[in-house]
Design an enzyme around this catalytic site. Sequence first.
Site, PDB file in Angstrom:
ATOM      1  N   THR A 186      28.447 -21.514  -5.217  1.00  0.00           N
ATOM      2  CA  THR A 186      27.816 -20.352  -5.256  1.00  0.00           C
ATOM      3  C   THR A 186      29.051 -19.299  -5.312  1.00  0.00           C
ATOM      4  O   THR A 186      29.889 -19.376  -4.644  1.00  0.00           O
ATOM      5  CB  THR A 186      26.713 -19.721  -4.284  1.00  0.00           C
ATOM      6  OG1 THR A 186      25.793 -20.710  -4.214  1.00  0.00           O
ATOM      7  CG2 THR A 186      26.357 -18.468  -4.394  1.00  0.00           C
ATOM      8  N   GLY A 216      16.284 -19.222  -4.037  1.00  0.00           N
ATOM      9  CA  GLY A 216      16.945 -19.373  -2.781  1.00  0.00           C
ATOM     10  C   GLY A 216      17.471 -17.835  -2.137  1.00  0.00           C
ATOM     11  O   GLY A 216      16.812 -16.754  -2.514  1.00  0.00           O
ATOM     12  N   LYS A 238      23.217 -22.654   2.670  1.00  0.00           N
ATOM     13  CA  LYS A 238      21.982 -23.186   2.459  1.00  0.00           C
ATOM     14  C   LYS A 238      20.928 -22.054   2.516  1.00  0.00           C
ATOM     15  O   LYS A 238      20.761 -21.403   3.500  1.00  0.00           O
ATOM     16  CB  LYS A 238      21.578 -23.920   3.843  1.00  0.00           C
ATOM     17  CG  LYS A 238      20.101 -24.748   3.661  1.00  0.00           C
ATOM     18  CD  LYS A 238      19.774 -25.621   4.780  1.00  0.00           C
ATOM     19  CE  LYS A 238      18.148 -25.791   4.602  1.00  0.00           C
ATOM     20  NZ  LYS A 238      17.671 -26.398   6.016  1.00  0.00           N
TER      21      LYS A 238
END
Length: 316
Positions: A186, A216, A238
């Site tokens: 990312t 997400g 995460k």
Amino acid sequence: MGWAIALHGGAGDIPRTLPPERREPRLATLRRCLDLAAAALRAGRSALDVVELVVRELEDCPHFNAGKGSVLTSDGTVEMEASVMDGTDMRCGAVSGLSTVVNPISLARRVMDKTPHIYLAFDGAEAFARDQGVETRDQSHFITEENIERLKNAKEANRVQIDYTQYNYTDPICAPNDDDNSRTGTVGCVAVDASGGLASATSTGGLVNKMAGRIGDTPVIGAGTYANALCAVSTTGKGEDIIRHTVARDVVAVMEHRGLSLEEAAARVVAGVPRGSVGLVAVSAAGEVTMPYNTTGMFRACATEDGYSEVAIWPA
């Protein structure tokens, strides 16, 4: 007070054995983006313009999990997401479920600038992109051979993989394969300009082998991205843990309500998230920079007006 910039290319269990041919292209891109950002800030560009500029460059680099390098869902499709926030007036824009938009971060900014809304997703976001004349490409443009192979490996191992780290929902952290040649992460950028204006931007392709439709932390304001008059934050890791702990907003809240410095606040928030789950970059209105993480490493870079700069992956 002076300008400052920080950017990341993903955090995770990045082995120190990562070969130079996989490490150096990412570091070179971070250095190039840092130089572009510093030049723009010296020229008087706003923090908002600079974070969009940097994230567009990172989206165009196939070595990161955003834009061209986005990983694939369990259906073999691309579902990109991004968000941007202007700390000056707390305007923000977010998008998710994109499959054809070349630069999701710019569409997120169009949502912020051109609509009364904050968040558009899937078909509605794609239609808005076409209406705005935002560059789009056939989905095949985003599906690389590396990510096809990466999805195949993830399916065979029955796992979902976050940036640089293999994660299985029934078996916490699995050791990464040092031979994995498609590690991607990312991307995000935060900046404070010479006027003290702050902005944050984040973009991702999500998780390898994620369920189609999964969203997400990246487009969730307060989780993956946040900026106000005090500081700007962009996270990576995460997403489920980052959302649960509202990581980006919590950094600001700890500064506001506990009176801690940017570095102290960010370190406290990162320490409160399960280990191996998160990294972030942040800058304050005073020109402070911090880049903490609780993973093995994080691709990161920063520069300040007083001449300090850093490009790194692991702890010094």
